[in-house]
Design a protein around this motif. Structure first.
Motif, PDB file in Angstrom:
ATOM      1  N   CYS A 186     -31.467 -22.453 -34.596  1.00 47.00           N
ATOM      2  CA  CYS A 186     -30.725 -21.207 -34.450  1.00 47.00           C
ATOM      3  C   CYS A 186     -31.179 -20.584 -33.135  1.00 47.00           C
ATOM      4  O   CYS A 186     -32.280 -20.026 -33.053  1.00 47.00           O
ATOM      5  N   GLY A 187     -30.345 -20.722 -32.102  1.00 47.34           N
ATOM      6  CA  GLY A 187     -30.783 -20.297 -30.773  1.00 47.34           C
ATOM      7  C   GLY A 187     -31.980 -21.123 -30.362  1.00 47.34           C
ATOM      8  O   GLY A 187     -31.950 -22.349 -30.417  1.00 47.34           O
ATOM      9  N   SER A 188     -33.072 -20.454 -30.018  1.00 47.69           N
ATOM     10  CA  SER A 188     -34.282 -21.186 -29.632  1.00 47.69           C
ATOM     11  C   SER A 188     -35.243 -21.393 -30.806  1.00 47.69           C
ATOM     12  O   SER A 188     -36.302 -21.990 -30.646  1.00 47.69           O
ATOM     13  N   ASP A 189     -34.877 -20.910 -31.993  1.00 47.48           N
ATOM     14  CA  ASP A 189     -35.706 -21.089 -33.186  1.00 47.48           C
ATOM     15  C   ASP A 189     -35.449 -22.474 -33.774  1.00 47.48           C
ATOM     16  O   ASP A 189     -34.294 -22.899 -33.890  1.00 47.48           O
ATOM     17  N   THR A 190     -36.511 -23.161 -34.144  1.00 47.74           N
ATOM     18  CA  THR A 190     -36.375 -24.486 -34.749  1.00 47.74           C
ATOM     19  C   THR A 190     -37.320 -24.622 -35.939  1.00 47.74           C
ATOM     20  O   THR A 190     -38.377 -23.983 -35.992  1.00 47.74           O
ATOM     21  N   ALA A 191     -36.908 -25.447 -36.879  1.00 45.30           N
ATOM     22  CA  ALA A 191     -37.756 -25.772 -38.025  1.00 45.30           C
ATOM     23  C   ALA A 191     -37.465 -27.203 -38.417  1.00 45.30           C
ATOM     24  O   ALA A 191     -36.298 -27.616 -38.480  1.00 45.30           O
ATOM     25  N   GLU A 192     -38.517 -27.957 -38.661  1.00 42.01           N
ATOM     26  CA  GLU A 192     -38.377 -29.348 -39.068  1.00 42.01           C
ATOM     27  C   GLU A 192     -39.014 -29.525 -40.438  1.00 42.01           C
ATOM     28  O   GLU A 192     -40.097 -29.011 -40.705  1.00 42.01           O
ATOM     29  N   GLY A 193     -38.308 -30.259 -41.290  1.00 39.33           N
ATOM     30  CA  GLY A 193     -38.807 -30.476 -42.633  1.00 39.33           C
ATOM     31  C   GLY A 193     -38.425 -31.834 -43.144  1.00 39.33           C
ATOM     32  O   GLY A 193     -37.946 -32.690 -42.390  1.00 39.33           O
ATOM     33  N   LYS A 194     -38.653 -32.040 -44.461  1.00 41.06           N
ATOM     34  CA  LYS A 194     -38.307 -33.329 -45.036  1.00 41.06           C
ATOM     35  C   LYS A 194     -37.865 -33.167 -46.480  1.00 41.06           C
ATOM     36  O   LYS A 194     -38.243 -32.218 -47.176  1.00 41.06           O
ATOM     37  N   LEU A 195     -37.040 -34.109 -46.862  1.00 49.23           N
ATOM     38  CA  LEU A 195     -36.578 -34.250 -48.235  1.00 49.23           C
ATOM     39  C   LEU A 195     -37.149 -35.558 -48.772  1.00 49.23           C
ATOM     40  O   LEU A 195     -37.356 -36.480 -47.985  1.00 49.23           O
ATOM     41  N   PRO A 196     -37.432 -35.709 -50.029  1.00 49.40           N
ATOM     42  CA  PRO A 196     -37.060 -34.809 -51.102  1.00 49.40           C
ATOM     43  C   PRO A 196     -38.072 -33.700 -51.375  1.00 49.40           C
ATOM     44  O   PRO A 196     -37.903 -32.937 -52.318  1.00 49.40           O
ATOM     45  N   ASP A 197     -39.103 -33.575 -50.551  1.00 56.63           N
ATOM     46  CA  ASP A 197     -40.150 -32.568 -50.776  1.00 56.63           C
ATOM     47  C   ASP A 197     -39.653 -31.139 -50.600  1.00 56.63           C
ATOM     48  O   ASP A 197     -40.255 -30.207 -51.124  1.00 56.63           O
ATOM     49  N   CYS A 198     -38.585 -30.965 -49.816  1.00 58.36           N
ATOM     50  CA  CYS A 198     -38.027 -29.627 -49.536  1.00 58.36           C
ATOM     51  C   CYS A 198     -39.060 -28.725 -48.875  1.00 58.36           C
ATOM     52  O   CYS A 198     -39.140 -27.527 -49.166  1.00 58.36           O
TER      53      CYS A 198
END
Length: 82
Positions: A28-40
């Motif tokens: 979102c704009g310059s905001d970033t978040a990285e994650g994984k599934l299925p751990d959520c």
């Protein structure tokens, strides 16, 4: 989080730690978040508040089945191309 449009991208399904895993990225704009599934779980983020990260994890939890299915479709296409 700014008023920019939120983008979600995800990987094909890969095997990690003995099971299926999908990487996800929110932007979102310059905001970033990285994650994984299925751990959520969000593994790293820049620009998002702790409350926003919690909301993103809630989104992953609420949409896990749909996201995993979409990632499986990518995996199927990937196998056809190899």
């Amino acid at each position: 989080m700014s008023d920019n449009e939120m983008k979600l991208t995800y990987s094909a399904v890969v095997t990690a730690d003995g099971g299926p895993m999908v990487s996800v990225c929110f932007e979102c704009g310059s905001d970033t978040a990285e994650g994984k599934l299925p751990d959520c779980k969000i593994l790293s983020s820049t620009g998002f508040t702790a409350e926003e990260v919690t909301a993103l994890e809630g989104y992953l939890q609420g949409n896990k089945d749909d996201l995993m299915e979409a990632a499986r479709k990518i995996s199927g296409i990937k196998h056809l191309m190899s």
